[in-house]
Design an enzyme around this catalytic site. Structure first.
Site, mmCIF file in Angstrom:
data_model
loop_
_atom_site.group_PDB
_atom_site.id
_atom_site.type_symbol
_atom_site.label_atom_id
_atom_site.label_comp_id
_atom_site.label_asym_id
_atom_site.label_seq_id
_atom_site.Cartn_x
_atom_site.Cartn_y
_atom_site.Cartn_z
ATOM 1 N N CYS A 1 0.817 -1.212 0.000
ATOM 2 C CA CYS A 1 0.000 0.000 0.000
ATOM 3 C C CYS A 1 0.853 1.265 0.000
ATOM 4 O O CYS A 1 0.319 2.360 -0.197
ATOM 5 C CB CYS A 1 -0.939 0.019 1.201
ATOM 6 S SG CYS A 1 -2.142 -1.331 1.231
ATOM 7 N N LYS B 1 2.080 2.300 8.545
ATOM 8 C CA LYS B 1 0.914 1.723 9.206
ATOM 9 C C LYS B 1 0.634 2.428 10.530
ATOM 10 O O LYS B 1 1.527 2.543 11.375
ATOM 11 C CB LYS B 1 1.131 0.240 9.476
ATOM 12 C CG LYS B 1 1.247 -0.633 8.237
ATOM 13 C CD LYS B 1 1.450 -2.079 8.628
ATOM 14 C CE LYS B 1 1.621 -2.974 7.413
ATOM 15 N NZ LYS B 1 1.852 -4.380 7.789
ATOM 16 N N HIS C 1 -3.272 -3.371 10.020
ATOM 17 C CA HIS C 1 -2.601 -4.499 9.381
ATOM 18 C C HIS C 1 -3.091 -4.619 7.938
ATOM 19 O O HIS C 1 -4.203 -4.190 7.614
ATOM 20 C CB HIS C 1 -2.879 -5.803 10.133
ATOM 21 C CG HIS C 1 -2.366 -5.786 11.539
ATOM 22 N ND1 HIS C 1 -1.063 -6.114 11.877
ATOM 23 C CD2 HIS C 1 -2.989 -5.475 12.705
ATOM 24 C CE1 HIS C 1 -0.908 -6.003 13.189
ATOM 25 N NE2 HIS C 1 -2.062 -5.617 13.705
ATOM 26 N N SER D 1 -4.458 -9.614 3.175
ATOM 27 C CA SER D 1 -4.079 -10.184 1.890
ATOM 28 C C SER D 1 -5.301 -10.504 1.037
ATOM 29 O O SER D 1 -5.221 -10.484 -0.196
ATOM 30 C CB SER D 1 -3.248 -11.456 2.107
ATOM 31 O OG SER D 1 -3.965 -12.397 2.887
ATOM 32 N N CYS E 1 -13.141 -12.269 7.810
ATOM 33 C CA CYS E 1 -14.171 -13.274 8.077
ATOM 34 C C CYS E 1 -14.736 -13.808 6.761
ATOM 35 O O CYS E 1 -15.356 -13.054 5.997
ATOM 36 C CB CYS E 1 -15.290 -12.662 8.919
ATOM 37 S SG CYS E 1 -16.586 -13.850 9.361
#
Length: 322
Positions: free
Chosen positions: A88, A92, A97, A100, A113
């Site tokens: 990116c 951070k 985080h 992927s 999820c």
């Protein structure tokens, strides 16, 4: 009769209300886009070109430290390096985080999820918790209403029709989903009480004094408010009420030897640790001021002088710099 009619009305109201809240929470969890870091965490064009041309890691870290000196960043990698996402191309923020699956950096990422096909993070964590809670209540409601017919099935009191197999299937499905969701919901309730994400449970964030799983914990009550907000009337509704901006979080730092580290006030310049990692001062946001109001008073007027006189070697210090 009047009583049976009233029971049916109550049953239908509870059924439809639980179903609506379940669908609403599920919808918000799925279709709420994961929050990403703002542009202030992106490198400037000149810094980006210099970073890409530089091959030595120590020089790259120097570029990142210079770019991050005015950012609200207080955690590093395990090797005391600035947390930077090469994909990116941004620095951070704390608790952020890279996912992927979504191929983006997610603020306060908890996990990706597959059941909702979305990242669970700062923008939709409250919706995810409500989705689990209303799913749990919905399964409990279905199992409780079918239980009497399930008992009649085993005692051979249920008429011999094809519907009895539907009753058996419905009860088992509701009970199994209830047990599985209960364990997941209980785990996330524990995480909220500790102010941790699933990622932080397995890999503790590294502060100036080393890894600390409880670094962001402010106490159960304040941890709960950080996720659900200050207005309790909105807690059970799937509308966004979480405190903060997802980039900057109040922290509680554990210092094991106060004789080697001076407690800096909010207006003092921040100290460096490890590999020249800087922790710049930054004004507290309104939500953080509310969360840390009581703690800041405790630090100022607490029994710190008595602890130093008695030779205590462990102190818990609330950081007012985050």
């Amino acid at each position: 009769t009047i009583s049976s009619t009233a029971e049916k009305v109550v049953y239908l109201v509870v059924f439809h209300l639980s179903f609506v809240m379940f669908v609403w929470s599920y919808w918000k969890t799925i279709f709420t886009s994961p929050a990403s870091p703002s542009n202030e965490f992106c490198l400037s064009k000149a810094d980006k070109e210099q970073y890409e041309k530089e091959e030595r890691p120590e020089c790259q870290q120097e570029i990142l430290r210079r770019a991050a000196k005015d950012l609200p960043i207080y955690t590093t990698t395990a090797s005391r390096a600035i947390r930077y996402c090469d994909r990116c191309q941004l620095i951070k923020p704390d608790r952020c985080h890279h996912c992927s699956a979504c191929d983006i950096c997610v603020l306060k990422m908890d996990h990706h999820c597959p059941w909702v096909n979305n990242c669970v993070g700062f923008s939709n964590y409250k919706f995810f918790l409500l989705f689990l809670m209303y799913s749990l209540l919905y399964c409990l409601f279905v199992a409780a209403t079918v239980l009497q017919y399930f008992i009649k099935f085993w005692t051979n009191e249920l008429p011999n029709t094809h519907a009895k197999f539907h009753v058996l299937f419905l009860f088992f499905v509701a009970a199994m989903f209830f047990i599985s969701i209960l364990s997941l919901f209980s785990y996330h309730c524990w995480l909220v009480g500790k102010n941790r994400s699933t990622i932080e449970t397995f890999r503790a964030p590294t502060f100036r004094n080393g890894p600390d799983k409880n670094g962001f914990s402010l106490g159960c009550s304040k941890n709960l408010r950080e996720v659900f907000g200050d207005e309790k009337k909105y807690w059970l509704l799937p509308i966004f009420t979480s405190l903060g901006d997802g980039c900057n979080f109040p922290t509680r730092l554990v210092v094991t030897d106060p004789e080697q580290l001076t407690v800096s006030s909010q207006n003092e310049p921040a100290k460096s640790s490890g590999a020249s990692q800087s922790f710049p001062p930054r004004p507290l946001s309104e939500s953080q001021n509310r969360l840390l109001a009581n703690d800041s008073q405790g630090v100022e007027s607490g029994p710190e002088e008595e602890n130093l006189k008695s030779g205590a070697k462990k102190h818990i210090i609330v950081s007012l710099e985050s």
